[in-house]
Write an enzyme that holds these catalytic residues in place. Sequence first.
Site, mmCIF file in Angstrom:
data_model
loop_
_atom_site.group_PDB
_atom_site.id
_atom_site.type_symbol
_atom_site.label_atom_id
_atom_site.label_comp_id
_atom_site.label_asym_id
_atom_site.label_seq_id
_atom_site.Cartn_x
_atom_site.Cartn_y
_atom_site.Cartn_z
ATOM 1 N N GLU A 1 -10.031 -11.884 -32.425
ATOM 2 C CA GLU A 1 -11.279 -11.981 -31.668
ATOM 3 C C GLU A 1 -12.469 -12.309 -32.562
ATOM 4 O O GLU A 1 -13.417 -11.529 -32.655
ATOM 5 C CB GLU A 1 -11.537 -10.684 -30.910
ATOM 6 C CG GLU A 1 -10.519 -10.470 -29.811
ATOM 7 C CD GLU A 1 -10.825 -9.226 -29.003
ATOM 8 O OE1 GLU A 1 -11.988 -9.075 -28.622
ATOM 9 O OE2 GLU A 1 -9.903 -8.437 -28.775
ATOM 10 N N LYS B 1 -1.249 -6.984 -28.615
ATOM 11 C CA LYS B 1 -1.487 -8.184 -29.421
ATOM 12 C C LYS B 1 -1.966 -7.854 -30.830
ATOM 13 O O LYS B 1 -1.530 -8.485 -31.789
ATOM 14 C CB LYS B 1 -2.426 -9.177 -28.720
ATOM 15 C CG LYS B 1 -3.698 -8.616 -28.172
ATOM 16 C CD LYS B 1 -4.369 -9.633 -27.281
ATOM 17 C CE LYS B 1 -5.835 -9.293 -27.066
ATOM 18 N NZ LYS B 1 -6.100 -7.878 -26.689
#
Lengths: 276, 276
Positions: free
Chosen positions: A159, A34
Amino acid sequence: MEGTPFERRALHDINLDIPDGTFLALIGHTGSGKSTLIQHLNGLLKPSAGSIKMGSTELKAGGKKQDLKSLRKKAGIVFQYPEHQLFEETVEKDIMFGPRNFGVSEESAKQTAARVIEMVGLPEGVLTKSPFDLSGGQMRRVAIAGVLAMNPEVLILDEPTAGLDPAGRVEIMELFYSLHERNNLTTILVTHSMEDASRYADEIAVMHKGELYLHGKPTDIFNEREALKKAGLDVPETVQFLQKWNEKSGLNLALTKFTVEELAKQVSQSLKKRGN
Amino acid sequence: MENIITVKDVTFSYPGEETPTLKGVSLDVHKGEWLSIVGHNGSGKSTLAKMLNGLLLPSEGAVNVSQYTTGLPDDIWEVRRLVGMVFQNPDNQFVGTSVQDDIAFGLENFGVPRDEMVKRINESVARVGMEAFLNQEPHQLSGGQKQRVAIAGILAQKPSVIVLDEATSMLDPIGRIEVIDTVRELNKKEGITVISITHDLEEALSADRVVVMKMGEKAAEGVPEDIFQQRELLKSAGLDLPFSLKLSEALRHQGVELDKSYLTQEELVNALWKLA
């Protein structure tokens, strides 16, 4: 590192269309590809094969470098622990660095700094401070302001809540969600948290072993619990609970929104129906 | 109950800071327990963790580990052998060029003879399930595997206490489970005391006891069943409620007559089933 013993194909044959204005959650465990994928989206990496198209800008395998700049202007990345990238003497200078690099005048960059610091919920007085005198949460907001100063159309978040306490996590996610809504952004959230994905995303893309493993609306993705488990993931707690309740009660309830409130509503209604 | 660590009236200020990071903190850690320390960013919980093996020394008060005192130069090495720390970032604590070198590093520092060293390395990697990786280099390991190697490095020194300082916060869900399961086994089977500084409320729920830190002070201490009923306390400490408690509350808000808030999904489903 093509042609060396370290060569490893991190991504394989990814096809993904992201419509304008989508809030997409990109999920997968470490090493699923990712982060590699989002580095392609703003031209930090170039594809070995295939192409990336963003609006009218296209980046092809073996293509030239001139398109990188406009791609990077369109897509702003908030990296993990973005506060580690602060470096200037004052918050204002740090935020101005990006726009100045793209040739924006000093005056206009200053105005931008004042605008974006407000967008991330910090008082204007912070602008004259050293970023290193701020708390961790404030530093993170300053780093985010620096990305917003580039006026990105696409916001890529890697994140963004890592290392924050639970209250700070909710605050930062709510901030991104309101920026997404108010500024008509396209947002790509890289996360390990199925909870965040279920709460904010219109679409979820699951990466597994360098491939796009699942892609669809949250309701569709959460129907694939076994497939998710194979990729080391699981459905959010709201869905887990409802499945347990369905098993116990023999009902077949389903959620359209994945909040605790919505779940409580569904469960309490099913209790009332049984009571009648 | 026997105490393995006692923290007595500890106050600590970082050099140049006016407000102390820890204010009069007292705490007993029981031998063989799993103690979770939770709190907001900046609450002092990581500072407290660093007090436990003498990485930081109290400005006032004392920290005792078994019969040793962290502030005494003659005791400090014994304290550090007894209390091993696992930190947040797996990449920052891997010092060797292979798994066995990494574990050997700590033993060399304690002057363990070679034969004994080889024996201890083999034993400790087996206890964290990493025996197949003895000659692997760090970049070939996942985050969870690196943290398990860090734990093996501690085990090789025959410690009494393992302190996890947000040791799972940078790991993906699989890595997190890997590390927690490894430590849980050491706690249950070998009676090693575990102190876990964490933002993960579900993890704290399964602890024997929980300490809540807030603004440098100990705000509460008790079993999870009691601590997690105190909604206001948790909120003011920057924490969120665990899922099942949040849902219990939302259900009551919808008029479902639950007698109390439940800690696990199973308990809550069963309680609801009785109402149906």
